[in-house]
Design a protein around this motif. Structure first.
Motif, PDB file in Angstrom:
ATOM      1  N   ARG A 285       0.917  -1.337  -0.066  1.00 52.56           N
ATOM      2  CA  ARG A 285      -0.120  -0.063  -0.052  1.00 52.56           C
ATOM      3  C   ARG A 285       0.981   1.224   0.113  1.00 52.56           C
ATOM      4  O   ARG A 285       1.855   1.333   0.784  1.00 52.56           O
ATOM      5  CB  ARG A 285      -0.964  -0.081   1.139  1.00 52.56           C
TER       6      ARG A 285
ATOM      7  N   LEU B 107       1.073   5.434   0.008  1.00 55.22           N
ATOM      8  CA  LEU B 107       0.397   6.562   0.130  1.00 55.22           C
ATOM      9  C   LEU B 107       1.185   7.677  -0.828  1.00 55.22           C
ATOM     10  O   LEU B 107       2.273   7.672  -0.873  1.00 55.22           O
ATOM     11  CB  LEU B 107       0.705   7.385   1.605  1.00 55.22           C
TER      12      LEU B 107
ATOM     13  N   GLU C  87      -4.463   6.607  -1.197  1.00 58.58           N
ATOM     14  CA  GLU C  87      -3.953   5.195  -0.770  1.00 58.58           C
ATOM     15  C   GLU C  87      -4.041   4.519  -2.171  1.00 58.58           C
ATOM     16  O   GLU C  87      -5.042   4.247  -2.658  1.00 58.58           O
ATOM     17  CB  GLU C  87      -4.452   4.568   0.341  1.00 58.58           C
TER      18      GLU C  87
END
Lengths: 217, 217, 217, 217
Positions: free
Chosen positions: D47, D49, D67
């Protein structure tokens, strides 16, 4: 030709000069303890508000400014008046200036030394010239006088004096820097930004002209 | 091709324009009282919000902005509209622009004068070109029109008008600076940053090409 | 010739050093985790306050500074002392310095490498030289010693030691950067700003001299 | 060789990335809406950001970050992921990077285009190289790979992938800019500042070498 001055209070003048010095330092135009900055508190008798000699200009509080008379003697505040006060006073007297800003920028140091043999630096054909008092078109040329540097400030001031009335609100001292002035502090700040812009531009013009001929139509 | 404009309130527009001018001054693109900046308040009838003429752009409060009509007459606020309002209006009308930002940067002043004989400045093959509305690949070339400077703004605007629809959201006036625009203030700010970046880059390219041939494989 | 030092408190020194580092980073003189900065807490026995090795200098809080002794051992605080502490200590001992500021600027890196074959960089005839302790006229010349870079800091410090007493409050390490010092923190900051100004100026002088002969009278 | 990552919270990461982007814009390395910036939230499953595509990076609030997953699909937040997410993901996967910072600076744009025929830019013999992970002496040389620019990001990422493990925490795309990375955000910021410093330095070296031979002993 200067207009009649507005009459800000002493504390407004002190706050304005203090803020102007911090901004001038932020731009890198008075590194070390270089440069000096003054404005006229009153004219009869003449009183200048200025930074004391030898202090760093990035954070001079309004109450740390000194008051000097027309002979450069300190009347109020702590510290000494710079020897350069003589030239500030000459500019105030000869040009009716309300504020004098003296910087040591990269371009001012460089081009004052470069142009010294000629005795002036000519700037022409740029819109930014219109930021100088009394200029209404880009299609003109101004000559900033360039004097040899001298640690004898009374002598330097005497040499500068006859040149001041014709100078475009600015004077260069070779290998030293720029004096810019105006009828009040904001006008002097405008002239300083304009002249520093034009000096930096002239340095870029010299490099470009030497290296890259303009394309033709 | 401009998109439909969003509709911020008058005070949001005024705060946005005030903040944009402060940032543009911080970057050294409107020294002295150089440059001018406007955005569209409404279209029918046309109303522009802009800085009054001759003020320093570093700290113009939102309430100090003036409102002018489609002929450049001041309807609200204190101060005069710059003569350059004519060119702002031509850009708003010809390009459907929602904001016009006019700067006097080092690179804009220098390269506008340098490229004037050719009548345009060509920029090509750079990723940053994609920051201009409608450009989707670096593999392209844009030509920023360059007009001779003129203190007769109606004449200058009339010469500019036919060039505006094809211009890449920017126009150069020789020895003067850049006009950048967009369908709203943030789009105009993006175009301004992109064009100023590309002008500075072009100046560096000219020096490097003259001095250091690229290494071969 | 250093004057007697004033005696600020430990927390005043720590706050001053922390603020000085943030300002030095803002100017782009210690990018990455480059550079190191110290000041003397006391002399007998010698105690230095300095930034720990390998931290970014833009936001070191006063309480994150470490205290080291005259052999560079950490007595207080978290983190390691940089290997360059040896050169800080040599400067403190040989010159009686109260603060040492070591930067990695563009001009310092460039000109230190350029001047290394000659072993010094000569600066002359500029008003800004008067910002260096003991210099009272622009009509002079100073030579900043330039040493070859070496990862062996005791060796480098031993080579530097005999040059320090004659050095103009500054020393260059080739392709590495500048050490500037003074009898206290504000004096070291003044010398740093002056020397960085003069280095940047020298780079501009070299370009201008190569490309544009000065105009004659 | 990357060390094990520390584990800041999501909001610490978001605040750090937001502050990093504002600082990078302040330095002029991501004008317009140029550049993109990401950090790893977690690894299994991956993941990231990052800033949404097409926004100005000077003032992206932590809560405006999006995200994305390992295929570049947006899982949370408003806006689209930039096409360049593919290259961010390749760097995270191939180098174990915890953060990727992609800038469009003057020197990065200029020298990437200049060095493209050679396929790399070599930097050597400078102390600042030690700011790159794993380098312990100035007496070394690193080669930053330079790829031709391509709007087909999957293709560009596939070409970049085999070069990444040997790259000095940086990769240049010609006429486009720099990707810098590190095992966490602060390490990526350090590498970015170091590489941008070295690129600017290389440009100055090229000008100086062409114009002013070093003085001899």
């Amino acid at each position: 030709m200067m207009e009649a001055m507005a009459a800000p209070t002493r504390s407004e003048l002190a706050e304005g000069l203090s803020a102007a010095m911090a901004e001038i330092h932020r731009r890198g135009w008075c590194d070390g303890t270089g440069g000096n900055f003054s404005c006229v508190l009153k004219r009869n008798p003449l009183r200048l508000l200025m930074a004391p000699s030898g202090v760093h200009k990035s954070a001079v509080a309004p109450e740390e400014l000194i008051e000097v008379d027309g002979q450069g003697a300190v009347l109020r505040g702590e510290g000494k008046a710079s020897a350069e006060t003589a030239l500030h006073l000459a500019i105030v007297e000869r040009c009716g200036a309300g504020a004098v800003l003296h910087t040591h920028s990269q371009a001012g140091t460089l081009l004052s030394q470069w142009a010294q043999p000629q005795g002036h630096l000519e700037l022409r054909d740029l819109e930014m010239l219109k930021g100088l008092e009394g200029i209404t078109t880009h299609a003109c040329s101004v000559r900033i006088p360039v004097l040899a540097n001298d640690q004898n400030l009374p002598k330097l001031s005497a040499l500068a004096a006859p040149l001041l009335p014709q100078a475009p609100q600015g004077l260069l001292i070779a290998g030293h820097g720029l004096y810019a002035w105006g009828n009040n502090l904001s006008s002097a700040q405008r002239h300083l930004e304009i002249l520093e812009f034009l000096l930096e531009q002239h340095w870029r013009q010299l490099l470009l002209q030497a290296l890259a001929p303009a394309p033709s139509a």
